[in-house]
Design a protein around this motif. Structure first.
Motif, PDB file in Angstrom:
ATOM      1  N   ARG A  96      -0.186  -6.277  -7.090  1.00  0.00           N
ATOM      2  CA  ARG A  96      -0.094  -6.182  -5.630  1.00  0.00           C
ATOM      3  C   ARG A  96       0.561  -4.892  -5.138  1.00  0.00           C
ATOM      4  O   ARG A  96       0.703  -4.705  -3.932  1.00  0.00           O
ATOM      5  CB  ARG A  96       0.686  -7.382  -5.072  1.00  0.00           C
ATOM      6  CG  ARG A  96       2.082  -7.479  -5.620  1.00  0.00           C
ATOM      7  CD  ARG A  96       2.878  -8.680  -5.132  1.00  0.00           C
ATOM      8  NE  ARG A  96       4.266  -8.493  -5.523  1.00  0.00           N
ATOM      9  CZ  ARG A  96       5.133  -7.750  -4.858  1.00  0.00           C
ATOM     10  NH1 ARG A  96       4.764  -7.174  -3.745  1.00  0.00           N
ATOM     11  NH2 ARG A  96       6.358  -7.596  -5.283  1.00  0.00           N
ATOM     12  N   VAL A  97       0.945  -3.985  -6.024  1.00  0.00           N
ATOM     13  CA  VAL A  97       1.561  -2.706  -5.634  1.00  0.00           C
ATOM     14  C   VAL A  97       0.723  -1.573  -6.210  1.00  0.00           C
ATOM     15  O   VAL A  97       0.628  -1.425  -7.431  1.00  0.00           O
ATOM     16  CB  VAL A  97       3.015  -2.596  -6.131  1.00  0.00           C
ATOM     17  CG1 VAL A  97       3.640  -1.287  -5.656  1.00  0.00           C
ATOM     18  CG2 VAL A  97       3.842  -3.785  -5.664  1.00  0.00           C
ATOM     19  N   ARG A  98       0.119  -0.768  -5.329  1.00  0.00           N
ATOM     20  CA  ARG A  98      -0.825   0.247  -5.792  1.00  0.00           C
ATOM     21  C   ARG A  98      -0.754   1.526  -4.952  1.00  0.00           C
ATOM     22  O   ARG A  98      -0.363   1.504  -3.786  1.00  0.00           O
ATOM     23  CB  ARG A  98      -2.270  -0.291  -5.718  1.00  0.00           C
ATOM     24  CG  ARG A  98      -2.516  -1.531  -6.576  1.00  0.00           C
ATOM     25  CD  ARG A  98      -3.881  -2.122  -6.289  1.00  0.00           C
ATOM     26  NE  ARG A  98      -4.054  -3.399  -6.971  1.00  0.00           N
ATOM     27  CZ  ARG A  98      -4.875  -3.619  -7.988  1.00  0.00           C
ATOM     28  NH1 ARG A  98      -5.624  -2.637  -8.445  1.00  0.00           N
ATOM     29  NH2 ARG A  98      -4.973  -4.817  -8.538  1.00  0.00           N
ATOM     30  N   TYR A  99      -1.163   2.623  -5.596  1.00  0.00           N
ATOM     31  CA  TYR A  99      -1.441   3.889  -4.930  1.00  0.00           C
ATOM     32  C   TYR A  99      -2.955   4.072  -4.887  1.00  0.00           C
ATOM     33  O   TYR A  99      -3.644   3.827  -5.892  1.00  0.00           O
ATOM     34  CB  TYR A  99      -0.847   5.069  -5.695  1.00  0.00           C
ATOM     35  CG  TYR A  99       0.648   5.225  -5.598  1.00  0.00           C
ATOM     36  CD1 TYR A  99       1.230   5.954  -4.556  1.00  0.00           C
ATOM     37  CD2 TYR A  99       1.496   4.694  -6.571  1.00  0.00           C
ATOM     38  CE1 TYR A  99       2.593   6.131  -4.482  1.00  0.00           C
ATOM     39  CE2 TYR A  99       2.874   4.858  -6.499  1.00  0.00           C
ATOM     40  CZ  TYR A  99       3.411   5.573  -5.449  1.00  0.00           C
ATOM     41  OH  TYR A  99       4.772   5.752  -5.373  1.00  0.00           O
ATOM     42  N   ALA A 102       0.853  -1.192   0.000  1.00  0.00           N
ATOM     43  CA  ALA A 102       0.000   0.000   0.000  1.00  0.00           C
ATOM     44  C   ALA A 102       0.882   1.234   0.000  1.00  0.00           C
ATOM     45  O   ALA A 102       1.569   1.518   0.983  1.00  0.00           O
ATOM     46  CB  ALA A 102      -0.908  -0.008   1.232  1.00  0.00           C
ATOM     47  N   LEU A 103       0.871   1.975  -1.104  1.00  0.00           N
ATOM     48  CA  LEU A 103       1.733   3.139  -1.246  1.00  0.00           C
ATOM     49  C   LEU A 103       0.950   4.435  -1.109  1.00  0.00           C
ATOM     50  O   LEU A 103      -0.238   4.509  -1.426  1.00  0.00           O
ATOM     51  CB  LEU A 103       2.439   3.114  -2.604  1.00  0.00           C
ATOM     52  CG  LEU A 103       3.411   1.959  -2.854  1.00  0.00           C
ATOM     53  CD1 LEU A 103       4.010   2.066  -4.251  1.00  0.00           C
ATOM     54  CD2 LEU A 103       4.509   1.935  -1.799  1.00  0.00           C
ATOM     55  N   GLY A 104       1.638   5.467  -0.654  1.00  0.00           N
ATOM     56  CA  GLY A 104       1.112   6.822  -0.601  1.00  0.00           C
ATOM     57  C   GLY A 104       2.088   7.777  -1.243  1.00  0.00           C
ATOM     58  O   GLY A 104       3.244   7.455  -1.460  1.00  0.00           O
ATOM     59  N   HIS A 105       1.599   8.961  -1.550  1.00  0.00           N
ATOM     60  CA  HIS A 105       2.320  10.118  -2.092  1.00  0.00           C
ATOM     61  C   HIS A 105       1.721  10.584  -3.415  1.00  0.00           C
ATOM     62  O   HIS A 105       1.594  11.784  -3.644  1.00  0.00           O
ATOM     63  CB  HIS A 105       3.819   9.873  -2.290  1.00  0.00           C
ATOM     64  CG  HIS A 105       4.535  11.086  -2.831  1.00  0.00           C
ATOM     65  ND1 HIS A 105       4.471  12.317  -2.224  1.00  0.00           N
ATOM     66  CD2 HIS A 105       5.292  11.268  -3.952  1.00  0.00           C
ATOM     67  CE1 HIS A 105       5.174  13.201  -2.936  1.00  0.00           C
ATOM     68  NE2 HIS A 105       5.657  12.594  -3.986  1.00  0.00           N
ATOM     69  N   ILE A 106       1.352   9.671  -4.313  1.00  0.00           N
ATOM     70  CA  ILE A 106       0.738  10.047  -5.575  1.00  0.00           C
ATOM     71  C   ILE A 106      -0.750  10.302  -5.342  1.00  0.00           C
ATOM     72  O   ILE A 106      -1.425   9.498  -4.707  1.00  0.00           O
ATOM     73  CB  ILE A 106       0.958   8.942  -6.629  1.00  0.00           C
ATOM     74  CG1 ILE A 106       2.459   8.715  -6.845  1.00  0.00           C
ATOM     75  CG2 ILE A 106       0.292   9.323  -7.951  1.00  0.00           C
ATOM     76  CD1 ILE A 106       3.223   9.920  -7.299  1.00  0.00           C
ATOM     77  N   HIS A 107      -1.281  11.402  -5.875  1.00  0.00           N
ATOM     78  CA  HIS A 107      -2.650  11.804  -5.562  1.00  0.00           C
ATOM     79  C   HIS A 107      -3.712  11.150  -6.429  1.00  0.00           C
ATOM     80  O   HIS A 107      -4.907  11.311  -6.173  1.00  0.00           O
ATOM     81  CB  HIS A 107      -2.780  13.321  -5.649  1.00  0.00           C
ATOM     82  CG  HIS A 107      -2.201  14.021  -4.473  1.00  0.00           C
ATOM     83  ND1 HIS A 107      -2.512  15.322  -4.144  1.00  0.00           N
ATOM     84  CD2 HIS A 107      -1.324  13.612  -3.522  1.00  0.00           C
ATOM     85  CE1 HIS A 107      -1.850  15.673  -3.057  1.00  0.00           C
ATOM     86  NE2 HIS A 107      -1.120  14.651  -2.669  1.00  0.00           N
ATOM     87  N   GLY A 108      -3.315  10.438  -7.464  1.00  0.00           N
ATOM     88  CA  GLY A 108      -4.275   9.709  -8.283  1.00  0.00           C
ATOM     89  C   GLY A 108      -4.054   8.215  -8.122  1.00  0.00           C
ATOM     90  O   GLY A 108      -2.930   7.766  -7.919  1.00  0.00           O
TER      91      GLY A 108
END
Length: 384
Positions: free
Chosen positions: A224-227, A211-217
């Motif tokens: 298995r790797v998403r914003y 679970a990634l953060g930083h990108i607003h879209g």
């Protein structure tokens, strides 16, 4: 186990000078309702909870209310820091939080999971707070940490080593700029996009979900790797990007499915383009009168008081841009040459306008006004 992945709440961020706390509060209420409706077991908030390191008091209230609503919906919560957050301010009340809410702010805790069990056994959640290489490299002197890539890769190595000794399923949470994402111009600006700060997808090998953060879209780098992106639109560059979160299901073997849950958009964002007269009067823009508007007027020259005039029609006009079309290119003449070529006062003023308006001289209407003024002046001088 059912997980909801959200991020980048940016509590306290303004939108072109307008407060967003009320809009965000409403969206987060919907998020809590979705958690209840979908029987979510764990909510992940992957960084940038606040918009600044020193948020106003009202921002803490929004966060506390949102966490309380999520907790009362029957879910566990894991929060990590982003590059906007102050670890000390986000984590200062962690000891006072109710059971089931975990705030991860200590870099040294990244290799130690928060373990939550379901009917299939344990799921290990590895929260990685935002890691600025210059600020954390002293924590691991054995490693050379000069970039986001090196730092994330080192910590993910710790995660894989710890997980190898535990077994079971695992989820990693991080806040960074990963290779392959499409950034929104002017939004994801605080973590540079140069080669030193881009984290390759391979750094995230291992966990069942990242679970990634930083990108607003919202973006999917692999299955298995998403914003998840931000729950609100914070710039016109994000206007076409949906708002929501990822609903992630883990079964006994690992990742089973991922679905998108839309969040409501409190007010649509629209960029409108045309001459100022068209923007003020054309019926084709009527449907956007209640939207946040970025107005781009294409008149050859700047117009008088465009924001005030546009806000009379578009009450939520947030920004105005002068983007002229058909402007003549330079003809190579200097201002002094234009003046010397003028044969009368009208041509002299026309030369000045041509110079200061990027090649656009006086219009026919302006020339008529000039002639009237000059003629009136001549009559006055003659009668003096």
């Amino acid at each position: 186990m059912r997980i909801l992945h959200t991020s980048d709440w940016h509590i306290g961020r303004s939108f072109h000078g307008h407060a967003t706390l009320d809009a965000l509060r409403g969206v987060l209420d919907t998020l809590a309702a979705q958690v209840r409706e979908n029987d979510v077991d764990v909510v992940i908030i992957a960084g940038d909870v606040f918009d600044s390191a020193a948020p106003a008091a009202a921002c803490y209230t929004v966060l506390s209310d949102a966490l309380r609503a999520l907790s009362e919906a029957g879910t566990r919560i894991i929060v990590t820091t982003g590059n906007h957050d102050s670890a000390a301010r986000l984590g200062f009340q962690s000891g006072l939080l109710r059971d089931g809410i975990h705030v991860v702010t200590d870099p040294l805790s990244a290799g130690t999971p928060i373990t939550i069990d379901d009917e299939h056994g344990p799921v290990h959640f590895y929260g990685i707070p935002f890691l600025e290489p210059a600020l954390v490299r002293h924590l691991w002197p054995e490693a050379e940490l000069r970039s986001q890539h090196a730092t994330i890769a080192h910590v993910m190595g710790l995660v894989r080593a710890d997980h190898a000794g535990r077994g079971g399923r695992s989820v990693a949470i991080a806040h960074c700029f990963a290779a392959g994402v499409e950034a929104t111009p002017g939004v994801e600006r605080e973590i540079r996009q140069g080669s030193l700060d881009v984290v390759p997808l391979g750094a995230f090998e291992g966990p069942d979900y990242v679970a990634l953060g930083h990108i607003h879209g919202r973006q999917q780098l692999s299955e298995r790797v998403r914003y998840a992106g931000a729950p609100l639109h914070y710039s016109f560059g994000e206007a076409d990007k949906p708002r929501g979160s990822w609903l992630v299901d883990l079964d006994s073997a690992g990742l089973a499915s991922v679905a998108w849950l839309d969040l409501p958009v409190p007010r649509r964002l629209k960029t409108l383009r045309g001459t100022l007269d068209e923007l003020l009067n054309d019926a084709r823009f009527t449907e956007h009168e209640d939207a946040w508007v970025c107005a781009q007027y294409t008149d050859p020259t700047p117009q008088l008081d465009p924001m005030r005039r546009l806000q009379a029609r578009f009450g939520y006009c947030a920004t105005v841009m002068h983007t002229p079309e058909g402007v003549r290119g330079p003809d190579g003449l200097t201002y002094s040459r234009r003046v010397r070529a003028a044969r009368n006062d009208v041509e002299l003023v026309d030369a000045f306008l041509t110079h200061v308006r990027d090649g656009e001289g006086a219009s026919e209407r302006e020339i008529g006004v000039l002639r009237d003024v000059i003629e009136e002046r001549s009559l006055v001088e003659a009668s003096a």
